[in-house]
Design an enzyme around this catalytic site. Structure first.
Site, short mmCIF file in Angstrom:
data_model
loop_
_atom_site.label_atom_id
_atom_site.label_comp_id
_atom_site.label_asym_id
_atom_site.label_seq_id
_atom_site.Cartn_x
_atom_site.Cartn_y
_atom_site.Cartn_z
N GLY A 160 -5.07 34.78 -4.13
CA GLY A 160 -5.59 33.69 -4.94
C GLY A 160 -6.96 33.28 -4.44
O GLY A 160 -7.35 32.12 -4.46
N GLN B 87 -10.00 27.41 -6.67
CA GLN B 87 -10.80 26.33 -6.09
C GLN B 87 -10.69 26.33 -4.57
O GLN B 87 -11.71 26.24 -3.86
CB GLN B 87 -10.32 24.97 -6.63
CG GLN B 87 -11.15 23.80 -6.08
CD GLN B 87 -10.46 22.45 -6.20
OE1 GLN B 87 -9.25 22.37 -6.39
NE2 GLN B 87 -11.24 21.40 -6.09
N TYR C 63 5.03 22.30 -12.70
CA TYR C 63 4.24 22.50 -11.47
C TYR C 63 4.97 21.86 -10.30
O TYR C 63 5.19 22.50 -9.27
CB TYR C 63 2.87 21.85 -11.65
CG TYR C 63 1.98 21.88 -10.43
CD1 TYR C 63 1.68 20.71 -9.74
CD2 TYR C 63 1.40 23.06 -9.99
CE1 TYR C 63 0.84 20.72 -8.64
CE2 TYR C 63 0.57 23.08 -8.89
CZ TYR C 63 0.29 21.90 -8.22
OH TYR C 63 -0.55 21.91 -7.13
N ILE D 210 -7.99 17.78 -4.62
CA ILE D 210 -9.03 18.28 -3.71
C ILE D 210 -10.36 18.34 -4.45
O ILE D 210 -10.45 18.84 -5.58
CB ILE D 210 -8.64 19.65 -3.15
CG1 ILE D 210 -7.42 19.48 -2.25
CG2 ILE D 210 -9.80 20.27 -2.37
CD1 ILE D 210 -6.87 20.74 -1.68
#
Ligand code: VAH
Length: 314
Positions: free
Chosen positions: A8, A12, A141, A171
Site C-alpha cells: 500500500g 496517503q 471500515y 492524518i
C-alpha cells in the site's frame, strides 16, 4: 538490519512511510509494493514490486524474494469510500491483512497494520475514549478494523506473530492527498485556503475528531515496531492521538496565517453520520505507558508547517 515490505506504498501514509523507513533502515532494506504503475516517484526511488496483495501467493513470493522479516500493511479502503462498496472494502481490508499475517506466521516475522478511530462506534464513550472499551462501529471500515485488530491479536497469541498496530486518528499531510476518508476535510482545507482563500466543509461545526500530523504518525509506527515486546500489554491496537479539533477551530488557526480565510458548509450526511459515531478525543495513555508515545505537533505547529510546505511547492 530489518528487511521491510511496505504494502500500500502509494497511499496517503504509505507514500511517506517508504522514504521515512529508508532513511532509518537503508534504501535496499525497504521494498515498496504498488498495485499499479501509476507512481513513477516511488518506482524510481528504490526497490519496488507491482503487487496485488489480495493474492496470497504473489505476496509470499515477494516476501521470499527479498527475505522480508517485517511487513507494514497500509492497504485500506477508507471509511466513506467503503460505504459505497462494503464487499470490496471487506475483501481488501481483511484479505490483505490475513495474507500478511499468514506469511508472517510462516517466516516468523512482524506485521504492522493500522487500525483507526473508525474502529469505535456510537456506543463507545466518545470523550477520553479508553484503550479497552466497547467497539461496535457502524461502518464497514470500522467493522473491518475491529476484525483486523482481533485477527492480529489472534495471530500473536496462537502463532507468535509479532503483530502490532495503532488506532490512528485523522492524518494530515502535504504530500499525498487522502482518498475517501471522513477526515479528508482537514487536509483539503489547507490546500483550498492557499488556492482560493476559502473552503466549503462537508462536516458541520462542532464535529470534534482526533487528528495527527503525518510526521508524528510515521514516528509512532516505527517507535511501536521498535518497542521492547516484553513491555507491551496491548498490541492491536493502541489509541494514539495528537489533537482534537472541529472545522471552526482549524479555520481559526489558519486565519492566523491567512486573515481573510472564509469557511462555509455543505454537509455530507454520510460523512456526518460516520464522524458522529467516532470519538471526540481518545485516551492514549496506554501507548505512553507501554512504549513512550508522545506527539510533537499540535494544531498550531502543524498549521504553520503545512502552510509553509504547501507554499514552497507552489
Ligand atoms: C478515514 N482518514 O477518514 C481515515 C481514517 C480516522 C479516519 O481512518 O476513513
Amino acid at each position: 538490519m530489518k528487511n521491510i515490505l511496505v504494502i500500500g506504498a502509494a497511499g496517503q501514509i504509505g507514500s511517506e512511510l517508504v522514504p521515512y523507513l529508508r532513511n532509518i533502515y537503508g534504501e535496499s532494506h525497504v521494498v515498496a509494493t504498488l498495485h499499479s504503475t501509476k507512481n513513477p516517484d516511488l518506482m524510481n526511488a528504490g526497490p519496488f514490486e507491482i503487487l496485488d496483495a489480495t493474492d496470497a501467493n504473489a505476496l509470499a513470493a515477494v516476501v521470499r524474494k527479498y527475505n522480508i522479516d517485517t511487513i507494514f500493511n497500509l492497504v485500506a479502503v477508507l471509511s466513506a469510500k467503503g460505504e459505497a462498496d462494503p464487499y470490496l472494502s471487506w475483501r481488501i481490508n481483511m484479505g490483505v491483512h490475513f495474507n500478511a499475517l499468514e506469511i508472517a506466521r510462516e517466516i516468523k516475522g512482524a506485521v504492522f497494520t493500522p487500525s483507526s478511530i473508525g474502529a469505535f462506534g456510537p456506543t463507545t464513550p466518545l470523550d477520553n475514549t479508553p484503550q479497552d472499551t466497547i467497539m461496535r462501529p457502524t461502518t464497514i471500515y470500522g467493522v473491518s478494523k475491529v476484525a483486523s485488530e482481533l485477527l492480529a491479536d489472534y495471530y500473536h497469541l496462537r502463532f507468535g506473530v509479532d503483530a502490532r498496530g495503532l488506532r490512528y486518528p485523522g492524518i494530515i499531510s502535504y504530500v499525498t492527498l487522502p482518498g475517501g476518508g471522513t477526515t479528508d476535510y482537514a487536509v483539503e482545507i489547507y490546500y483550498k485556503a492557499l488556492e482560493e482563500g476559502k473552503y466549503t466543509c462537508n462536516l458541520p461545526a462542532g464535529t470534534y475528531l482526533d487528528m495527527m500530523y503525518m510526521p508524528d504518525a510515521l514516528r509512532a509506527a516505527v517507535e511501536l515496531m521498535e518497542a521492547d515486546p516484553s513491555k507491551l500489554i496491548h498490541r492491536n491496537c493502541f489509541n494514539v492521538t495528537a489533537m482534537s479539533f472541529d472545522p471552526e477551530t482549524i479555520a481559526a488557526e489558519i486565519r492566523k496565517h491567512i486573515p481573510d480565510f472564509a469557511l462555509d458548509y455543505n454537509v455530507d450526511p454520510v460523512k456526518k453520520a460516520i464522524a458522529d459515531s467516532w470519538p471526540n478525543y481518545m485516551d492514549d495513555s496506554a501507548a505512553t505507558k507501554e512504549w513512550g508515545w508522545k506527539p510533537e505537533y499540535n494544531l498550531e505547529a502543524m498549521t504553520a508547517d503545512m502552510l509553509e510546505k504547501l507554499r514552497a511547492r507552489k
